[in-house]
Design an enzyme around this catalytic site. Structure first.
Site, PDB file in Angstrom:
ATOM      1  N   ALA A 211       0.857  -1.180   0.000  1.00 19.69           N
ATOM      2  CA  ALA A 211       0.000   0.000   0.000  1.00 19.69           C
ATOM      3  C   ALA A 211       0.899   1.238   0.000  1.00 19.69           C
ATOM      4  CB  ALA A 211      -0.918  -0.009   1.213  1.00 19.69           C
ATOM      5  N   TYR A 212       0.302   2.369  -0.344  1.00 22.20           N
ATOM      6  CA  TYR A 212       1.075   3.583  -0.569  1.00 22.20           C
ATOM      7  C   TYR A 212       0.688   4.670   0.411  1.00 22.20           C
ATOM      8  CZ  TYR A 212       2.839   1.227  -4.585  1.00 22.20           C
ATOM      9  OH  TYR A 212       3.485   0.320  -5.379  1.00 22.20           O
ATOM     10  N   LEU A 213       1.708   5.210   1.084  1.00 19.09           N
ATOM     11  CA  LEU A 213       1.521   6.342   1.983  1.00 19.09           C
ATOM     12  C   LEU A 213       1.572   7.649   1.200  1.00 19.09           C
ATOM     13  CD1 LEU A 213       3.888   5.053   4.785  1.00 19.09           C
ATOM     14  CD2 LEU A 213       1.389   5.056   4.824  1.00 19.09           C
TER      15      LEU A 213
END
Length: 163
Positions: free
Chosen positions: A27-29
């Site tokens: 997942a991407y912050l």
């Protein structure tokens, strides 16, 4: 420096289950710059990726499981799940103006088979030691379209796609 090309494929290899496989969740912050958290089997890390399409800086920092799940909860967009098969590519081919690798030279195809909601997407990535090798690489027959410079095939883009 990460130097890689990305391709769609015509068909899956017949003996796909005979190759090593990793189960990946990521997942991407942030997507500009790219800051990603990833679980690969039982290993956890955070990655920073600089700007670029084929070649860009990449730094991996180890995380423990608790830190991974703490950061995962803060991620934006879609969580991406996929199986990554590691397929050896012995004696890769390069155009005549490309490198002359030793006879025993090989590369690894990282074949990503995406889980829903991105299934049936399948992408093949090949990493290289130099830009000239990447630019002159001749893909195997079972590869289809080179999507290296198509941002819509980047995982960071997929993470933000409305589904």
């Amino acid at each position: 420096m990460e130097i890689e090309r990305k391709f769609t494929i015509k068909k899956l290899p017949d003996n796909l289950e005979s190759y090593p496989v990793h189960i990946i969740e990521q997942a991407y912050l942030n997507t500009d710059p790219v800051i990603r958290v990833r679980r690969e089997d039982d290993t956890f890390y955070m990655t920073y990726k600089g700007h670029g399409m084929m070649a860009r800086e990449e730094y991996n920092l180890p995380l423990n499981e608790d830190a991974y799940y703490h950061l995962l909860a803060k991620a934006d967009g879609n969580t991406i799940s996929k199986k990554r098969y590691l397929i050896p590519l012995e004696h890769p081919q390069f155009s005549p103006d490309g490198p002359r690798p030793p006879k025993d030279y090989s590369l690894t195809i990282e074949l990503d088979v995406f889980e829903p909601p991105f299934a049936p997407l399948i992408l093949a990535e090949v990493e290289f030691g130099s830009k000239i090798a990447a630019e002159t690489f001749l893909p195997p027959d079972w590869f289809l379209e080179d999507v290296t410079y198509n941002a819509s095939y980047h995982n960071s883009y997929l993470s933000m796609r409305k589904i």
